[in-house]
Design an enzyme around this catalytic site. Sequence first.
Site, PDB file in Angstrom:
ATOM      1  N   ASP A  14       1.087  -1.495  -0.488  1.00 36.59           N
ATOM      2  CA  ASP A  14      -0.324   0.088  -0.285  1.00 36.59           C
ATOM      3  C   ASP A  14       0.578   1.223   0.335  1.00 36.59           C
ATOM      4  O   ASP A  14       1.027   2.012   0.533  1.00 36.59           O
ATOM      5  CB  ASP A  14      -0.974   0.170   1.176  1.00 36.59           C
ATOM      6  CG  ASP A  14      -1.794  -0.978   1.435  1.00 36.59           C
ATOM      7  OD1 ASP A  14      -2.445  -1.581   0.128  1.00 36.59           O
ATOM      8  OD2 ASP A  14      -2.246  -1.964   3.123  1.00 36.59           O
ATOM      9  N   GLU A 173     -11.459   0.405  -4.093  1.00 36.83           N
ATOM     10  CA  GLU A 173     -11.150   1.578  -2.518  1.00 36.83           C
ATOM     11  C   GLU A 173      -9.725   2.279  -2.927  1.00 36.83           C
ATOM     12  O   GLU A 173      -9.433   1.865  -4.254  1.00 36.83           O
ATOM     13  CB  GLU A 173     -10.016  -0.404  -1.543  1.00 36.83           C
ATOM     14  CG  GLU A 173      -9.827  -1.471  -2.284  1.00 36.83           C
ATOM     15  CD  GLU A 173      -9.383  -2.293  -1.689  1.00 36.83           C
ATOM     16  OE1 GLU A 173      -9.890  -3.181  -0.810  1.00 36.83           O
ATOM     17  OE2 GLU A 173      -9.338  -3.112  -2.309  1.00 36.83           O
TER      18      GLU A 173
END
Length: 511
Positions: A14, A173
Amino acid sequence: MEFQNPVLPGTHPDPSVCRVGSTFYLAVSSFEYFPGVALYRSDDLVSWEQIGHCFDRESQLDLSETETSNGIYAPTLRHHDGTFYLVTTDVGGQGNVLLTADDPAGEWSEPIQLDAPGFDPDLFFDGDTAYLSYADGPTLAETNVKQATVDLETGEVGEPSELWRGIEGTFAEAPHIYEIDGTYYLITAEGGTHVNHMVVAARSDDPTGPFESCPSNPILSHRGDPMQPIKATGHGDLVSAPNGSWWIIFLGIRQQGGHPGWHQLGRETFLAPVEWVDGWPVVNDDELVTLQMTVDSLPGEGTAPQRAEPARATRATFDGETLDSAFEYRRNPDESAYSLTDRPGSLTLYGRTESLDDHGVTFVGRRQAHFDCQVDTRLKFDPAEGAEAGLTVIADERHHYEIGVTQRDGSTVAVVRLRIGDATETVVETPVEGTEHSLRVDATADEYRLSYHDGDDDSPVAAATASSKYLATEVTGDFTGVYVGPYATTGEDATPPASFDHFTYEPTAEE
């Protein structure tokens, strides 16, 4: 100019990146490990130097009850008007939070809880207005991107509105918003965070939308080629360089073993160039990203790019006042269980009743960043009955291998133990002499070899091998990635401490 992917190997998922002047800063998820959110700095997007962590105090982050692969998810790192901002989600804890710092290598603030549900928050500044975008939905498969204004002093969030449902209507997302030449761009991760992962782009004349989908979406995906060495590409963040070039930082995995394969190193950070064509971002000339990349130039070019710190060896002799920044703990450490001063020149561990099967075990380690590597340590330990110390390769409490020293019926023995799900087996138990013990792990893409060595003799007294795939996400169901390091547990009676006079991690093959 060539560079090697991943630019941050081992578990660095991420990634979020921002630039201040000619310097790039990057943050990654840390899940159940402490300190939380490792921070890196670079001048060329390839050679990354670790400068600290955002969460380095227990007052900021309590992971004591955090399950594996929960904890800190998907940070977004931004710089605005002289202040660094980080928004992230403490899953199973505080929820969405905001931290600030004047200097990212210095102390970060206590977290401000954001009055918003969901996860994967993004922070975007448009004039005097700050927008918080995040993923939310009744189930993970039904997440979509919502947006609201946010008060950065109080954490109060305005009334949210739906911003984006995704090109497939599922798993939307990791939103990031950018303003580029008067147009607002939305980048999202979609398809779920495994082999169907992808990066999607949209644009609008307003930061609140509506957003128009890029006609060539997804702009980055390896989902159509199951034999690619890089898979699960997604969760991207765009950044511009001082020379006007554009880049995308994103996560991916390197699966081993053919199809369907496995990956034990976690999700890693990759880099690719971006061009703008007809007002849309095109990643790597619309070709698949490769392990060996060739580009016209890199930011800050002048010397050949160096491998990032996580790709280098760790040779700790424990002579300083603090541990090397490569080391992290599984959840918040009990500081009384670790000492660099009780036996100068050694890391001394005080075992507790918790074992590697439990939360709170006395353990500190570093990411495994290479498929082929060797880890060794020298342990000084005279165990009481049932006490144990050694070297472990760990994915989670239900999946770990260790070479340790313990006492059985009054005798000191070396043990190799494998924990795979519900099954635990001691595959080696051999009597050993003395109180100084050499332990080693030799890793390849396919297996780990755990061994005990007597003195300076390179021939092992005890050794066993175990498959790497049983520590992989595809088996464990967790996605943090493998760490390796020393551990200690207590016995039935008072247990003397375990002291490690060095810890060496070295890659053994080019990757």
